[in-house]
Design a protein around this motif. Sequence first.
Motif, short mmCIF file in Angstrom:
data_model
loop_
_atom_site.label_atom_id
_atom_site.label_comp_id
_atom_site.label_asym_id
_atom_site.label_seq_id
_atom_site.Cartn_x
_atom_site.Cartn_y
_atom_site.Cartn_z
N VAL A 150 0.85 -1.19 0.00
CA VAL A 150 0.00 0.00 0.00
C VAL A 150 0.88 1.24 0.00
CG1 VAL A 150 -1.70 1.31 1.29
CG2 VAL A 150 -1.87 -1.16 1.19
N LEU A 151 0.57 2.16 -0.86
CA LEU A 151 1.31 3.40 -0.89
C LEU A 151 0.83 4.27 0.26
CD1 LEU A 151 3.48 4.77 -2.65
CD2 LEU A 151 1.63 5.97 -3.83
N VAL A 152 1.64 4.36 1.33
CA VAL A 152 1.23 5.10 2.51
C VAL A 152 1.19 6.59 2.22
CG1 VAL A 152 1.82 5.57 4.92
CG2 VAL A 152 2.19 3.30 3.96
N ASN A 153 2.20 7.09 1.55
CA ASN A 153 2.16 8.44 1.00
C ASN A 153 3.05 8.43 -0.23
OD1 ASN A 153 4.88 8.82 1.85
ND2 ASN A 153 4.17 9.42 3.89
N ALA A 154 3.37 9.60 -0.78
CA ALA A 154 4.12 9.63 -2.03
C ALA A 154 5.51 9.05 -1.89
CB ALA A 154 4.21 11.08 -2.52
N LYS B 77 6.42 3.09 0.94
CA LYS B 77 5.63 1.93 0.57
C LYS B 77 5.97 0.78 1.51
CE LYS B 77 6.57 -0.60 -3.10
NZ LYS B 77 6.69 -1.05 -4.52
N ALA B 78 4.93 0.15 2.09
CA ALA B 78 5.13 -0.95 3.02
C ALA B 78 4.49 -2.20 2.45
CB ALA B 78 4.51 -0.62 4.38
N ASP B 79 5.26 -3.29 2.37
CA ASP B 79 4.77 -4.57 1.88
C ASP B 79 4.80 -5.56 3.03
OD1 ASP B 79 4.02 -6.73 0.44
OD2 ASP B 79 5.82 -6.84 -0.82
N THR C 253 8.67 -5.42 4.29
CA THR C 253 9.68 -4.67 3.54
C THR C 253 9.14 -3.26 3.35
OG1 THR C 253 10.49 -6.63 2.40
CG2 THR C 253 10.98 -4.50 1.40
N LEU C 254 9.91 -2.27 3.75
CA LEU C 254 9.49 -0.88 3.65
C LEU C 254 10.53 -0.12 2.84
CD1 LEU C 254 7.96 1.37 6.35
CD2 LEU C 254 9.97 2.17 5.12
N VAL C 255 10.06 0.67 1.88
CA VAL C 255 10.96 1.48 1.05
C VAL C 255 10.55 2.93 1.16
CG1 VAL C 255 11.81 1.91 -1.28
CG2 VAL C 255 11.33 -0.44 -0.55
N TRP C 256 11.50 3.78 1.52
CA TRP C 256 11.29 5.22 1.58
C TRP C 256 12.07 5.85 0.43
CZ3 TRP C 256 8.45 8.62 4.50
CH2 TRP C 256 8.80 9.97 4.40
N THR C 257 11.38 6.62 -0.42
CA THR C 257 12.01 7.21 -1.61
C THR C 257 11.78 8.71 -1.62
OG1 THR C 257 11.55 5.19 -2.85
CG2 THR C 257 12.14 7.14 -4.12
N GLU C 258 12.84 9.45 -1.91
CA GLU C 258 12.74 10.90 -2.09
C GLU C 258 13.56 11.28 -3.32
OE1 GLU C 258 13.06 13.62 0.98
OE2 GLU C 258 11.79 12.54 2.38
N ALA D 28 15.83 4.44 0.99
CA ALA D 28 16.27 3.54 2.05
C ALA D 28 15.29 2.37 2.08
CB ALA D 28 16.29 4.25 3.39
N MET D 29 15.81 1.16 2.34
CA MET D 29 14.96 -0.02 2.41
C MET D 29 15.16 -0.71 3.74
SD MET D 29 14.85 -3.48 0.05
CE MET D 29 16.31 -4.17 0.82
#
Length: 311
Positions: free
Chosen positions: A17-21, A24-26, A33-38, A63-64
Motif C-alpha cells: 500500500v502506498l502510505v504516502n508519495a 511503501k510498506a509490503d 519490507t518498507l521502502v522510503w524514496t525521495e 532507504a529499504m
Amino acid sequence: MAFPFSSVALLVLVAAVLVNADMKADCGPDGLTLVWTEARSLMDFSLLRLGSCRPTAVSLREAMFSVEFGDCNFRRTVTKDILEYSNDLTLVSPGNTKTTFHHPVSCTFEKAVDWAPPMYDPSMLQTYGQGDLLFSMDIMNGDFSGPAQSLAFSLGSLIPIMATVGQDSHQPLLLLLDECVATNTPDLQQESAVYSIISNHGCLMDSKGARSRFEPRVVSSEIRLSLQAFKFAVGKEVYIHCTLEAWDPSAFFPNKKACHIVGNGWELLDDPSMSSLCGCCDTSCSSRKTRSPSGGGIKNSAVLGPLTIVD
C-alpha cells in the motif's frame, strides 16, 4: 513454528500500500519490507530508523528496511479478531540527539483461532481422548492486559510474564511453572550461562531477597509472574526458558505447586493454609520422599526473548 494466520484465513489489510508519495510498506506473514524514496532530497538515509532498526540498504534516493516483526521493537496488538504489528519510521539527527519526524507503519491481519504469541512455538498434546491442550507464554505490559511494547527492562524493574493453557473440551486445569531459568542463548547448551528463577518443582527462588512474586490467579489455567529484572547478562540478550505443567486444580503436592516468599517464609500461591507443602523449597522437593505423584501432569516448554536488562 506457529504462524499468526492460516493459509486460507489470512487477510492482509496493509500490503503493498502506498502510505504516502514517499513510503511503501509490503507486509508479509513474519515481517515487512518498507521502502522510503525521495527523488529530490539530500537527506542522509542512514539516519532513518524503523523502530530500533537501521536501514537494511540505502542508495542516493531511497532507504529499504527488510525486517521481521520480532525485531525493531514492533508493538503487537491482539484483539478478538485482529492481530496488528505497528512501529514508527523516524529520522534522527546526527548523534541521535533528537527525532525530526516520524511516520506510523502498521500491518494488520485477521487472527487465526489457534493463534499463540510468536515468542513461543506451542505444541498440541493429546491427553486421554479429552481434546488438545495449547500452551502459550508471553511477556506482558504492566497490568497484564496485553503483550509488552518493549522488551528492554531497567535493572530492578518488574518483568510481567503470563502463561496460559487452553482447556477447551477439558476438565478445569491448573497451570504451574515447574522450572524457569534465564540464559544468554535461545537454546539450552552446556556452555550457556544460567540464572535460576524457579526450581525444585515450582519454588520461585528469585523471590528470596528480591521483589519477584507470583500474582494472584484470575483463572486456574493461567499463571502470572512479576520477575524483578536481575543483573544477569546486563546489556546483553537474555532468554527465559520455562517448563509449564497442566495439573489437577484440586490436588497440591510438594512437586505440584507454586510457592514464593511472602514476608519471612514460603507461601503456597493457591492456598496459603497449605504452605507446609513449600517447606521443601530450601532442600529437595522429591516426589519419592514425599509420596506425591511423579507424573500425571502434562508438561511443555517455552522460551521467551530475547529481552534486554539495562543498568
